[in-house]
Design a protein around this motif. Structure first.
Motif, PDB file in Angstrom:
ATOM      1  N   UNK A   1       0.840  -1.183   0.000  1.00 28.60           N
ATOM      2  CA  UNK A   1       0.000   0.000   0.000  1.00 28.60           C
ATOM      3  C   UNK A   1       0.884   1.245   0.000  1.00 28.60           C
ATOM      4  N   UNK A   2       0.939   1.924  -1.124  1.00 29.72           N
ATOM      5  CA  UNK A   2       1.692   3.162  -1.162  1.00 29.72           C
ATOM      6  C   UNK A   2       2.602   3.268  -2.371  1.00 29.72           C
ATOM      7  N   UNK A   3       3.573   4.152  -2.251  1.00 28.74           N
ATOM      8  CA  UNK A   3       4.464   4.466  -3.369  1.00 28.74           C
ATOM      9  C   UNK A   3       5.406   3.307  -3.665  1.00 28.74           C
ATOM     10  N   UNK A   4       5.754   3.185  -4.935  1.00 31.46           N
ATOM     11  CA  UNK A   4       6.643   2.123  -5.398  1.00 31.46           C
ATOM     12  C   UNK A   4       8.096   2.589  -5.558  1.00 31.46           C
ATOM     13  N   UNK A   5       8.415   3.789  -5.087  1.00 28.19           N
ATOM     14  CA  UNK A   5       9.689   4.403  -5.447  1.00 28.19           C
ATOM     15  C   UNK A   5      10.904   3.799  -4.757  1.00 28.19           C
ATOM     16  N   UNK A   6      10.730   2.943  -3.754  1.00 30.77           N
ATOM     17  CA  UNK A   6      11.903   2.402  -3.053  1.00 30.77           C
ATOM     18  C   UNK A   6      12.354   1.039  -3.590  1.00 30.77           C
ATOM     19  N   UNK A   7      11.599   0.458  -4.509  1.00 29.91           N
ATOM     20  CA  UNK A   7      11.934  -0.880  -4.989  1.00 29.91           C
ATOM     21  C   UNK A   7      12.028  -0.936  -6.505  1.00 29.91           C
ATOM     22  N   UNK A   8      12.819  -1.887  -6.980  1.00 28.67           N
ATOM     23  CA  UNK A   8      12.742  -2.346  -8.366  1.00 28.67           C
ATOM     24  C   UNK A   8      11.856  -3.583  -8.380  1.00 28.67           C
ATOM     25  N   UNK A   9      10.933  -3.646  -9.334  1.00 30.75           N
ATOM     26  CA  UNK A   9       9.973  -4.745  -9.389  1.00 30.75           C
ATOM     27  C   UNK A   9      10.221  -5.571 -10.657  1.00 30.75           C
ATOM     28  N   UNK A  10      10.513  -6.843 -10.476  1.00 28.87           N
ATOM     29  CA  UNK A  10      10.774  -7.738 -11.602  1.00 28.87           C
ATOM     30  C   UNK A  10       9.647  -8.755 -11.723  1.00 28.87           C
TER      31      UNK A  10
ATOM     32  N   UNK B   1      10.506  -7.922  -5.587  1.00 33.04           N
ATOM     33  CA  UNK B   1      10.859  -6.538  -5.291  1.00 33.04           C
ATOM     34  C   UNK B   1      12.195  -6.505  -4.562  1.00 33.04           C
ATOM     35  N   UNK B   2      13.137  -5.725  -5.072  1.00 33.72           N
ATOM     36  CA  UNK B   2      14.434  -5.564  -4.428  1.00 33.72           C
ATOM     37  C   UNK B   2      14.681  -4.084  -4.185  1.00 33.72           C
ATOM     38  N   UNK B   3      15.240  -3.773  -3.039  1.00 32.05           N
ATOM     39  CA  UNK B   3      15.444  -2.387  -2.638  1.00 32.05           C
ATOM     40  C   UNK B   3      16.400  -1.686  -3.591  1.00 32.05           C
ATOM     41  N   UNK B   4      16.045  -0.483  -3.990  1.00 38.82           N
ATOM     42  CA  UNK B   4      16.901   0.312  -4.866  1.00 38.82           C
ATOM     43  C   UNK B   4      18.136   0.803  -4.115  1.00 38.82           C
ATOM     44  N   UNK B   5      19.204   0.995  -4.856  1.00 39.29           N
ATOM     45  CA  UNK B   5      20.426   1.526  -4.262  1.00 39.29           C
ATOM     46  C   UNK B   5      20.161   2.908  -3.669  1.00 39.29           C
ATOM     47  N   UNK B   6      20.594   3.099  -2.436  1.00 38.25           N
ATOM     48  CA  UNK B   6      20.406   4.383  -1.776  1.00 38.25           C
ATOM     49  C   UNK B   6      19.098   4.516  -1.029  1.00 38.25           C
ATOM     50  N   UNK B   7      18.201   3.530  -1.167  1.00 33.06           N
ATOM     51  CA  UNK B   7      16.924   3.556  -0.463  1.00 33.06           C
ATOM     52  C   UNK B   7      17.006   2.665   0.779  1.00 33.06           C
ATOM     53  N   UNK B   8      16.096   2.905   1.734  1.00 30.23           N
ATOM     54  CA  UNK B   8      16.077   2.095   2.940  1.00 30.23           C
ATOM     55  C   UNK B   8      14.676   1.555   3.202  1.00 30.23           C
ATOM     56  N   UNK B   9      14.637   0.357   3.767  1.00 26.81           N
ATOM     57  CA  UNK B   9      13.392  -0.277   4.192  1.00 26.81           C
ATOM     58  C   UNK B   9      13.783  -1.494   5.017  1.00 26.81           C
ATOM     59  N   UNK B  10      12.973  -1.859   5.994  1.00 31.51           N
ATOM     60  CA  UNK B  10      13.329  -3.023   6.812  1.00 31.51           C
ATOM     61  C   UNK B  10      13.208  -4.328   6.031  1.00 31.51           C
ATOM     62  N   UNK B  11      12.498  -4.272   4.882  1.00 34.47           N
ATOM     63  CA  UNK B  11      12.423  -5.444   4.001  1.00 34.47           C
ATOM     64  C   UNK B  11      13.240  -5.160   2.738  1.00 34.47           C
ATOM     65  N   UNK B  12      14.486  -5.587   2.667  1.00 38.57           N
ATOM     66  CA  UNK B  12      15.270  -5.332   1.453  1.00 38.57           C
ATOM     67  C   UNK B  12      14.796  -6.134   0.252  1.00 38.57           C
ATOM     68  N   UNK B  13      14.038  -7.182   0.506  1.00 40.43           N
ATOM     69  CA  UNK B  13      13.511  -8.010  -0.582  1.00 40.43           C
ATOM     70  C   UNK B  13      12.103  -8.454  -0.228  1.00 40.43           C
ATOM     71  N   UNK B  14      11.223  -8.468  -1.228  1.00 41.20           N
ATOM     72  CA  UNK B  14       9.841  -8.920  -1.026  1.00 41.20           C
ATOM     73  C   UNK B  14       9.406  -9.677  -2.275  1.00 41.20           C
ATOM     74  N   UNK B  15       8.649 -10.735  -2.071  1.00 42.68           N
ATOM     75  CA  UNK B  15       8.059 -11.460  -3.198  1.00 42.68           C
ATOM     76  C   UNK B  15       6.553 -11.336  -3.086  1.00 42.68           C
TER      77      UNK B  15
END
Length: 461
Positions: free
Chosen positions: A296-305, A355-369
């Protein structure tokens, strides 16, 4: 775990590129409403016969009373589980189980999946289908896949998704309803010791302006994507608080704005932290704000494959959870996970997005499926990983359709914390209460109801 993906087969058969951002070509558009549904799901069932063809919305059961729209009897109440999946036999079904579900089966001996016959109960009104066909011709993404481009209307923006971001935008612009409300939603934490704790009770309203019936204009890049309002009624420490959320279509330059009313201070203040990995307001320490409804929210912190489409067991048509005669409030909550007797699982096709965390971004989940249902993009699951690469939390929706009208309730979700052994069920209607009700365009609250200035009215306790 080795996932048996169909990425090459499915995307190759469609002639798609995962990096493409353009609208569909004529041959692809011709498939919508033919071998694909208008929203892009595979129309036919699977070869094994375990997933049926899509034939239309579910019919209300005979005991449904239209004068009580908040009460929805289970249309599948007479069905029994076909089989159960436990730690003992999970290897037989490994290709159809997420890594998080397998981890829970291994970690909790009492956890199991009761698998019922599959029913594809998606329900879209004609104007949403018409808009989806328009989107197929003109809707695109721009600015690193974070903004809509071209002409996009109130429908599924990308019925044949070509990359992970398009799948995530399908979730962001999900169709549930134009507007709905719930007079008594609840969030409940079951901690590691099995104690059941209410973490939130509230009234809830939500409106999606781009899904207003009769609207003909495309979505403006700077308009409001959704309005949401929460009026807390419990527990005692939160009673009287209020919250409004404005999510803008422009995730880059505007994004989310939220305001809170605090009765102790008798003032409304901007709440910029109601986003990303800020702890969920009613999570009791389990789950993040952007884990609401799985994402829920912005997608700007992850790359989505986009990894492909595959068949998986997911919770679905969960009427039983809201039927006190089948599963009372006392029965629902068991240590480590919800009572398996109360949760219905079905086999459905899902889109898998890494979903993998973008370089320079932070989140407690660096990876999500993420696993998103092909018929209803807001229905699904997520495996959320920690910095060590271990599955930290598992999130799932508990979906049921609004069978008295078009639309879906994809609001309720549960987050399992595998590190602590606790879990939290959020935004659900208690079994003895009224379920979420659909609000017509004539009855929906105007935009001023969702403005910060409206929060202080009647807010003193």
């Amino acid at each position: 775990m080795k996932l048996k993906m169909t990425c090459v087969a499915v995307l190759g058969a469609l002639g798609l590129s995962q990096g493409a951002m353009a609208a569909l070509n004529a041959d692809e558009i011709a498939r919508l409403g033919d071998d694909l549904t208008v929203w892009g799901a595979i129309q036919a069932g699977n070869e094994a016969g375990t997933i049926p063809a899509y034939t239309g919305p579910v019919e209300p059961p005979a005991d449904y009373d239209p004068s009580k729209p908040g009460k929805r009897p289970d249309p599948f109440a007479d069905e029994k589980p076909m089989f159960s999946i436990t730690a003992d036999n999970m290897d037989e079904y490994a290709d159809q189980l997420s890594a998080g579900t397998q981890k829970m089966l291994q970690q909790y001996p009492s956890f199991r999946l009761d698998v019922y016959p599959t029913h594809r109960t998606a329900s879209y009104p004609e104007y949403v289908l018409d808009n989806t066909l328009k989107n197929a011709k003109t809707c695109e993404l721009a600015d690193n896949l974070l903004q809509l481009s071209g002409e996009c209307y109130g429908g599924v923006p990308f019925p044949i998704p070509k990359n992970g971001s398009e799948v995530m935008w399908n979730r962001t612009l999900k169709y549930d309803q134009y507007a709905y409300e719930s007079p008594a939603q609840t969030s409940t934490l079951v901690d590691a010791k099995g104690r059941v704790i209410e973490t939130g009770a509230f009234e809830y309203w939500q409106t999606f302006p781009h899904y207003e019936p009769g609207r003909t204009a495309p979505i403006d890049s700077e308009e409001m994507l959704e309005y949401g309002r929460v009026d807390w009624t419990g527990p005692a420490r939160k009673a009287g608080e209020k919250l409004v959320i404005h999510d803008n279509v422009d995730m880059l330059n505007i994004g989310r704005r939220a305001w809170s009313y605090l009765p102790g201070q008798r003032r409304v203040k901007l709440s910029p932290d109601v986003a990303y990995d800020t702890p969920s307001p009613a999570g009791g320490g389990i789950g993040t704000t952007d884990e609401t409804q799985v994402f829920y929210g912005s997608q700007d912190r992850y790359n989505f494959e986009l990894m492909g489409r595959k068949e998986m067991f997911i919770p679905y048509n969960t009427f039983k959870l809201h039927d006190e005669s089948q599963c009372s409030a006392e029965q629902v909550y068991t240590p480590n996970h919800m009572n398996p007797d109360c949760v219905r699982w079905e086999l459905h096709r899902v889109w898998v997005v890494e979903a993998t965390l973008k370089e320079g971004k932070r989140h407690i989940y660096p990876r999500r499926t993420f696993y998103w249902n092909e018929d209803i993009y807001a229905v699904g699951m997520a495996d959320n990983y920690d910095d060590a690469g271990n599955i930290y939390r598992v999130t799932r929706t508990h979906y049921y359709p609004f069978y008295e009208t078009h639309g879906h309730n994809t609001h309720e979700f549960v987050v399992h914390d595998l590190a602590s052994g606790g879990y939290v069920r959020q935004a659900y209607t208690p079994a003895d209460g009224n379920m979420m009700t659909v609000t017509s365009a004539e009855e929906a609250h105007p935009a001023r109801f969702y403005q910060p200035s409206s929060l202080s009215r009647g807010g003193v306790r």
